[in-house]
Design a protein around this motif. Structure first.
Motif, PDB file in Angstrom:
ATOM      1  N   TYR A 147      52.225  13.861  19.081  1.00 37.54           N
ATOM      2  CA  TYR A 147      53.657  14.183  19.018  1.00 37.54           C
ATOM      3  C   TYR A 147      53.905  15.367  19.912  1.00 37.54           C
ATOM      4  O   TYR A 147      53.050  16.262  20.091  1.00 37.54           O
ATOM      5  N   SER A 148      55.114  15.240  20.590  1.00 37.26           N
ATOM      6  CA  SER A 148      55.506  16.538  21.200  1.00 37.26           C
ATOM      7  C   SER A 148      57.091  16.801  20.704  1.00 37.26           C
ATOM      8  O   SER A 148      57.580  15.925  20.102  1.00 37.26           O
ATOM      9  N   MET A 149      57.611  17.941  20.939  1.00 40.99           N
ATOM     10  CA  MET A 149      58.851  18.116  20.345  1.00 40.99           C
ATOM     11  C   MET A 149      59.610  19.318  21.180  1.00 40.99           C
ATOM     12  O   MET A 149      59.127  19.937  21.978  1.00 40.99           O
ATOM     13  N   LYS A 163      63.799  17.494  18.203  1.00 42.96           N
ATOM     14  CA  LYS A 163      63.580  16.258  18.770  1.00 42.96           C
ATOM     15  C   LYS A 163      62.171  15.790  18.707  1.00 42.96           C
ATOM     16  O   LYS A 163      61.321  16.632  19.526  1.00 42.96           O
ATOM     17  N   VAL A 164      61.646  14.670  18.269  1.00 44.63           N
ATOM     18  CA  VAL A 164      60.096  14.536  18.209  1.00 44.63           C
ATOM     19  C   VAL A 164      59.812  13.176  19.206  1.00 44.63           C
ATOM     20  O   VAL A 164      60.861  12.130  19.179  1.00 44.63           O
ATOM     21  N   PHE A 165      58.796  13.413  20.191  1.00 42.28           N
ATOM     22  CA  PHE A 165      58.566  12.314  21.122  1.00 42.28           C
ATOM     23  C   PHE A 165      57.228  12.043  20.863  1.00 42.28           C
ATOM     24  O   PHE A 165      56.360  12.971  20.266  1.00 42.28           O
ATOM     25  N   ALA A 166      56.843  10.691  21.133  1.00 43.52           N
ATOM     26  CA  ALA A 166      55.372  10.486  21.298  1.00 43.52           C
ATOM     27  C   ALA A 166      55.287   9.462  22.517  1.00 43.52           C
ATOM     28  O   ALA A 166      56.077   8.459  22.642  1.00 43.52           O
ATOM     29  N   LYS A 167      54.694   9.905  23.807  1.00 43.42           N
ATOM     30  CA  LYS A 167      54.719   9.240  25.027  1.00 43.42           C
ATOM     31  C   LYS A 167      56.081   9.277  25.394  1.00 43.42           C
ATOM     32  O   LYS A 167      56.518   8.011  25.944  1.00 43.42           O
ATOM     33  N   GLU A 168      56.656  10.187  25.041  1.00 46.24           N
ATOM     34  CA  GLU A 168      58.156  10.274  25.879  1.00 46.24           C
ATOM     35  C   GLU A 168      59.082   9.354  25.131  1.00 46.24           C
ATOM     36  O   GLU A 168      60.209   9.072  25.867  1.00 46.24           O
ATOM     37  N   LEU A 169      58.749   8.838  24.081  1.00 45.97           N
ATOM     38  CA  LEU A 169      59.751   8.049  23.263  1.00 45.97           C
ATOM     39  C   LEU A 169      60.272   8.590  21.838  1.00 45.97           C
ATOM     40  O   LEU A 169      59.234   9.408  21.286  1.00 45.97           O
ATOM     41  N   PRO A 170      61.470   8.691  21.585  1.00 49.25           N
ATOM     42  CA  PRO A 170      61.673   9.423  20.449  1.00 49.25           C
ATOM     43  C   PRO A 170      61.132   8.695  19.121  1.00 49.25           C
ATOM     44  O   PRO A 170      61.182   7.365  19.058  1.00 49.25           O
ATOM     45  N   THR A 194      63.086  12.667  10.865  1.00 45.02           N
ATOM     46  CA  THR A 194      63.924  12.493  12.045  1.00 45.02           C
ATOM     47  C   THR A 194      64.691  11.169  11.852  1.00 45.02           C
ATOM     48  O   THR A 194      64.249  10.348  11.342  1.00 45.02           O
ATOM     49  N   ASP A 195      65.906  11.018  12.641  1.00 46.41           N
ATOM     50  CA  ASP A 195      66.612   9.883  12.707  1.00 46.41           C
ATOM     51  C   ASP A 195      66.160   8.858  13.689  1.00 46.41           C
ATOM     52  O   ASP A 195      65.164   9.244  14.252  1.00 46.41           O
ATOM     53  N   GLU A 196      66.828   7.791  13.821  1.00 45.90           N
ATOM     54  CA  GLU A 196      66.544   6.680  14.661  1.00 45.90           C
ATOM     55  C   GLU A 196      66.280   7.380  16.052  1.00 45.90           C
ATOM     56  O   GLU A 196      65.448   6.723  17.022  1.00 45.90           O
ATOM     57  N   LEU A 197      67.238   8.296  16.550  1.00 46.56           N
ATOM     58  CA  LEU A 197      67.130   9.119  17.918  1.00 46.56           C
ATOM     59  C   LEU A 197      65.960   9.953  17.881  1.00 46.56           C
ATOM     60  O   LEU A 197      65.694  10.382  18.947  1.00 46.56           O
ATOM     61  N   GLY A 198      65.165  10.083  16.802  1.00 44.70           N
ATOM     62  CA  GLY A 198      63.984  11.067  17.089  1.00 44.70           C
ATOM     63  C   GLY A 198      64.522  12.560  16.551  1.00 44.70           C
ATOM     64  O   GLY A 198      63.842  13.509  17.218  1.00 44.70           O
ATOM     65  N   ILE A 199      65.732  12.633  16.168  1.00 45.28           N
ATOM     66  CA  ILE A 199      66.326  14.100  15.874  1.00 45.28           C
ATOM     67  C   ILE A 199      66.285  14.357  14.466  1.00 45.28           C
ATOM     68  O   ILE A 199      66.668  13.745  13.536  1.00 45.28           O
ATOM     69  N   ALA A 200      65.974  15.497  14.198  1.00 46.35           N
ATOM     70  CA  ALA A 200      65.859  16.128  12.678  1.00 46.35           C
ATOM     71  C   ALA A 200      66.606  17.512  12.742  1.00 46.35           C
ATOM     72  O   ALA A 200      66.629  18.252  13.834  1.00 46.35           O
ATOM     73  N   TYR A 201      67.553  17.628  11.680  1.00 45.67           N
ATOM     74  CA  TYR A 201      68.171  18.906  11.596  1.00 45.67           C
ATOM     75  C   TYR A 201      67.844  19.730  10.443  1.00 45.67           C
ATOM     76  O   TYR A 201      67.820  19.212   9.427  1.00 45.67           O
ATOM     77  N   VAL A 202      67.325  20.737  10.605  1.00 44.09           N
ATOM     78  CA  VAL A 202      66.972  21.671   9.614  1.00 44.09           C
ATOM     79  C   VAL A 202      67.969  22.860   9.417  1.00 44.09           C
ATOM     80  O   VAL A 202      68.304  23.493  10.403  1.00 44.09           O
ATOM     81  N   ASP A 203      68.670  23.030   8.087  1.00 47.03           N
ATOM     82  CA  ASP A 203      69.501  24.154   7.873  1.00 47.03           C
ATOM     83  C   ASP A 203      68.673  25.465   8.162  1.00 47.03           C
ATOM     84  O   ASP A 203      67.700  25.683   7.482  1.00 47.03           O
TER      85      ASP A 203
END
Lengths: 296, 299
Positions: A147-149, A163-170, A194-203
């Motif tokens: 993973y990269s982010m 936003k979390v990626f693996a091999k440049e895919l969310p 993370t949602d389907e776009l690979g994005i997580a929101y932390v308060d």
């Protein structure tokens, strides 16, 4: 007298029983092949080791001592040092199930620790073995993702965006946890998926004090199965706070180093002034005395 | 006659001492010179080092000497007075969790070369007159923001640092014990006798952050383990506690970490939610040690 003989017999019997029990206890500790081969569903990391250390110190030190120091309690059978080969040559599964089931004087920890907590203990024990490489089960051709982010802070909604990626895919359904790095430990800001776009929101609590610019040292960890990645960042995401020195300004207990110059100057002028007046009076008196003598 | 003799003796003694001093000075300088000569011999092996003003210079290996700053008294004294910038250390004691294990006291006494009857932190049994029970209260130095001990010290031996820690410099302390009298929390103790293991510590350079080696005739007290804080570790007592009594951290960060569970929480939330209090607030000393009240016992 007869009774006394009885007692002796009973004690002898008990001793024999204990001896037999001891011999039994020293025989091999057998586990099934399946138990021996079971592997941790988690990748051992620093957090697991730290958690394991706390559990170990609370539940294991009294008999096993601190690993690597061979300060275990002398008992028969010997509890042994978990950093020794006697422990380290066993499989992860064997350690896990032996902690779980116990035997003889080793208590059963099945009801004390949940499975993940027991794996924390195994992770802690393994941290004393430099040559140890955690075996990972055959995942049937599935690769462990790397993973990269990317991190950003949205100040309108006070949320840390990861936003979390693996091999440049969310990547979706990855667990994200964010921490503030304090002086002595990590403070958990929050967790999210993370949602389907690979994005997580932390308060993020907007009242968290940052440095003069509002920057915070944070650590973000993403995990999914055996996949794990960490990232450190220094981001503007908190309330800017000016860190005041505890001795700044003047106090009743401040020493003369903190005194302002006007006070020092006026103090010395007053002192010298008083001395000058005194000298003036003494010299004047001497003059009068002299004049008096000359007149006579 | 005898008086004249005495005078004569003292003159002779003086001359003798002068002679010895002169001889040793000559010998010392000769040794020093020799040392310089030795270090001037280059071995041919060069290494690159970074100087304090960020310049890369090439130095011969033979000219390098191990930096022994930690044994340099002047360095330790300056460091101790300066403190750690940007920090304000606080402690939170959760009285509900204290079971009088006294591990904190042991760890503290072994770190600070204290005899069993001397305490930097002391666990006291307190009477609760309302509930007719008792509870245990660990009591270290409160590291007041308005420290009465510092105002009374006539020689600037005890002082407050920028990170909020109140320390003692026993190189300056004259043993007048004004501070002992001024402290409303009885946090200070006096070395009436030679400290524990005095011979063992005789050669150790004095570090005021640890206050070791202790010196007979000086005052000693809790230092919030300033030597440990410098390297990012929790104080001796905090890490030794088996019951999770202590939280320690930085008020500027608003984060405190529990010494047992290593869990980090917000200081302000912890104090608000648990009705925290300080000891003798009416004195206006503003302590840096907060207490969370003991749990209501249902007996």
């Amino acid at each position: 007298m007869k009774n006394y003989k009885h007692y002796r017999l009973i004690i002898l019997f008990c001793l024999c029983f204990l001896a037999v029990a001891n011999v039994n206890a020293q025989s091999d500790w057998q586990l099934t092949a399946k138990e021996n081969e079971s592997l941790s569903p988690f990748l051992f990391d620093d957090d697991m080791i730290l958690e394991g250390k706390i559990s170990y110190e609370n539940s294991c030190t009294s008999c096993h001592g601190m690993p690597g120091q061979a300060d275990y309690t002398p008992m028969a059978p010997s509890p042994g040092d978990p950093a020794s080969d006697q422990f380290q040559l066993q499989s992860d599964g064997a350690l896990f199930h032996k902690i779980k089931t116990g035997r003889g004087t080793m208590p059963k920890f099945e009801d004390v620790f949940a499975d993940d907590e027991t794996w924390n203990l195994v992770a802690f024990i393994r941290s004393f073995n430099e040559n140890y490489k955690q075996p990972v089960p055959d995942l049937g051709g599935i690769e462990i993702p790397e993973y990269s982010m990317k991190l950003a802070f949205d100040e309108n909604i006070d949320k840390l965006v990861v936003k979390v990626f693996a091999k440049e895919l969310p990547q979706s359904d990855v667990s994200v946890s964010a921490f503030v790095k304090g002086s002595f430990g990590k403070y958990l800001i929050g967790k999210a998926q993370t949602d389907e776009l690979g994005i997580a929101y932390v308060d993020v609590d907007p009242t968290l004090p940052g440095d003069a610019e509002g920057k915070l040292d944070i650590m973000v960890k993403v995990t999914k199965g055996y996949g794990l990645a960490k990232m450190n960042a220094n981001m503007i995401m908190a309330k800017p706070t000016v860190r005041k020195s505890a001795i700044e300004g003047r106090h009743i207990w401040s020493n003369d180093k903190n005194a302002p110059i006007w006070l020092k100057v006026s103090f010395f002028i007053t002192i010298f002034g008083v001395w000058l007046v005194l000298f003036f009076i003494v010299i004047g008196l001497r003059g009068i005395n002299k004049a008096n003598k000359e007149e006579e | 006659m005898s008086k004249a003799n005495k005078n004569d003796n003292s003159r002779r003694n003086f001359l003798q001492k002068l002679g010895i001093a002169g001889a040793s000075a000559v010998a010392g300088s000769a040794l020093l010179l020799q040392g310089c000569n030795n270090s001037n011999k280059a071995s041919g092996n060069k290494v690159k080092v970074l100087t304090a003003d960020n310049k890369l210079v090439e130095v011969d290996v033979a000219h390098l000497q191990p930096g022994d700053k930690i044994k340099d008294l002047e360095y330790l004294q300056d460091r101790g007075r300066e403190g750690i910038p940007g920090k304000k250390f606080v402690m939170v004691v959760d009285l509900a969790k204290c079971k009088n294990a006294r591990k904190c006291m042991k760890a503290c006494q072994s770190a600070h070369q204290l005899k069993p009857e001397m305490h930097h932190i002391n666990v006291l049994e307190m009477d609760d007159p309302v509930r007719h029970t008792s509870y245990y209260m660990p009591k270290p130095c409160q590291h007041c923001d308005n420290p009465p001990c510092v105002s009374v010290c006539p020689v600037d031996a005890t002082f407050k640092r920028q990170d909020g820690i109140v320390l003692i410099d026993n190189e300056r302390c004259i043993g007048c014990r004004f501070c002992v009298a001024a402290c409303p929390y009885s946090a200070r103790s006096f070395n009436w006798t030679e400290p524990k293991d005095a011979e063992e510590f005789a050669e150790v350079t004095y570090d005021m952050e640890l206050n070791v080696p202790q010196k007979k005739g000086t005052v000693t007290k809790c230092a919030f383990s300033a030597d440990r804080l410098r390297v990012g570790k929790l104080p001796y007592c905090v890490s030794a506690c088996p019951n999770g009594v202590y939280y320690f951290g930085d008020a500027n960060e608003d984060l405190v970490t529990n010494g047992t569970t290593k869990k980090t929480v917000r200081l302000s939330a912890l104090l608000d939610e648990n009705a925290a209090y300080t000891l003798m607030p009416e004195l206006g000393t503003k302590p840096s040690v907060y207490y969370l009240p003991p749990r209501q016992s249902k007996g």
